[in-house]
Scaffold this active site. Structure first.
Site, PDB file in Angstrom:
ATOM      1  N   GLY A  29      46.949  43.524  44.276  1.00  0.00           N
ATOM      2  CA  GLY A  29      47.183  44.953  44.133  1.00  0.00           C
ATOM      3  C   GLY A  29      47.289  45.654  45.473  1.00  0.00           C
ATOM      4  O   GLY A  29      47.140  45.039  46.537  1.00  0.00           O
ATOM      5  N   SER A  30      47.532  46.960  45.414  1.00  0.00           N
ATOM      6  CA  SER A  30      47.768  47.711  46.648  1.00  0.00           C
ATOM      7  C   SER A  30      46.499  47.844  47.489  1.00  0.00           C
ATOM      8  O   SER A  30      46.573  47.883  48.720  1.00  0.00           O
ATOM      9  CB  SER A  30      48.337  49.095  46.314  1.00  0.00           C
ATOM     10  N   GLU A 103      43.011  36.343  38.145  1.00  0.00           N
ATOM     11  CA  GLU A 103      41.898  37.095  38.752  1.00  0.00           C
ATOM     12  C   GLU A 103      40.581  36.708  38.076  1.00  0.00           C
ATOM     13  O   GLU A 103      39.558  36.513  38.737  1.00  0.00           O
ATOM     14  CB  GLU A 103      42.137  38.599  38.605  1.00  0.00           C
TER      15      GLU A 103
HETATM   16  C1  5RP Z   1      45.990  43.659  39.386  1.00  0.00           C
HETATM   17  C2  5RP Z   1      44.689  44.389  39.344  1.00  0.00           C
HETATM   18  C3  5RP Z   1      44.434  45.387  40.417  1.00  0.00           C
HETATM   19  O1  5RP Z   1      43.221  45.084  41.033  1.00  0.00           O
HETATM   20  C4  5RP Z   1      44.361  46.756  39.809  1.00  0.00           C
HETATM   21  O2  5RP Z   1      45.528  46.999  39.063  1.00  0.00           O
HETATM   22  C5  5RP Z   1      44.209  47.831  40.895  1.00  0.00           C
HETATM   23  O3  5RP Z   1      45.386  47.900  41.634  1.00  0.00           O
HETATM   24  P1  5RP Z   1      45.559  48.838  42.895  1.00  0.00           P
HETATM   25  O4  5RP Z   1      44.661  48.304  43.961  1.00  0.00           O
HETATM   26  O5  5RP Z   1      47.017  48.710  43.241  1.00  0.00           O
HETATM   27  O6  5RP Z   1      45.190  50.247  42.501  1.00  0.00           O
HETATM   28  O7  5RP Z   1      43.859  44.196  38.494  1.00  0.00           O
HETATM   29  O8  5RP Z   1      46.165  42.826  38.273  1.00  0.00           O
END
Ligand code: 5RP
Length: 218
Positions: A29-30, A103
């Site tokens: 994720g970001s 994950e």
């Molecule tokens: C990806 C995830 C990410 O951790 C979650 O979506 C948060 O993303 P971001 O850091 O972009 O807000 O579970 O599958």
């Protein structure tokens, strides 16, 4: 501060939790992208990383961080990942990026799950963010009916295929009073690969970035 600056602030604090010489579990994720960039600056001090997605693997490799297969290792002291929502018990909704199954697997092996978030992710009750559920393609319609029976409104994530070749149903309209129970119930549906509730294995440490600084919560 922008939301992305807050994400970066949490990610930079997480670097302090990286043990010398260890293999590190890396989420997706970001927010995690900032963590990976930070790992790149200290790559000589770690043995390598186990990744939870093809996207994170590509970013790690681009920075010269050795990638290890999870089956090669028995000891993973730390897993660092973001979340879409996290509650007071450190149960989470994850999978906004669709990487929830890998994950969950990497998190299961890790000794400590360090969640890095900006403050908007903290909630009293999980469920405003639609709950991602990874399903085998042939089971999609059946799983949709079962999730509806559990009180949700599943919506197929259009044009999206997971790293495992499966589909994602985003389940709207859930107010998740008992995350452990719902995590178990959804796992019982045949055709579900994994669901985005991380309640049985929640976070151990939350690094929550606010405009006033990063709160370290245990
Ligand atoms: C990806 C995830 C990410 O951790 C979650 O979506 C948060 O993303 P971001 O850091 O972009 O807000 O579970 O599958």
């Amino acid at each position: 501060m922008t939301q992305d600056e807050l994400k970066k602030a949490a990610a930079i604090v997480a670097l302090e939790y990286v043990p010398e010489g260890a293999v590190i579990g890396v989420g997706t994720g970001s927010t995690v992208n900032h963590f990976i960039d930070g790992l790149g600056t200290m790559r000589e001090r770690i043995a390598g990383a186990v990744s939870s997605s093809e996207a994170s693997s590509a970013r790690l490799q681009a920075l010269g961080i050795p990638l290890l297969d999870l089956n090669q290792i028995t000891d993973l002291p730390v897993y660092v990942d973001g979340a879409d929502e996290i509650d007071d018990s450190f149960a989470m909704i994850k999978g906004g990026g669709g990487a929830l199954t890998r994950e969950k697997i990497v998190a299961a092996v890790a000794t400590r799950f360090i969640c890095i978030c900006d403050a908007s992710k903290r909630v009293e009750c999980l469920g405003v963010f639609p709950l991602p559920v990874e399903v085998l393609p042939m089971a999609r319609a059946y799983v949709e009916r079962e999730l509806t029976r559990l009180g949700g409104r599943p919506v197929l994530r259009e044009g999206f295929v997971t790293d495992n070749g499966n589909l994602i149903l985003d389940v709207h309209g859930l107010r998740i009073a008992d995350p452990r129970r719902l995590e178990t119930d959804i796992n019982q549906i045949v055709g579900v690969v994994a669901n985005g509730l991380f309640a049985h294995r929640g976070a151990d440490i939350l690094l929550l970035a606010t405009p006033g600084g990063v709160d370290r919560m245990v």
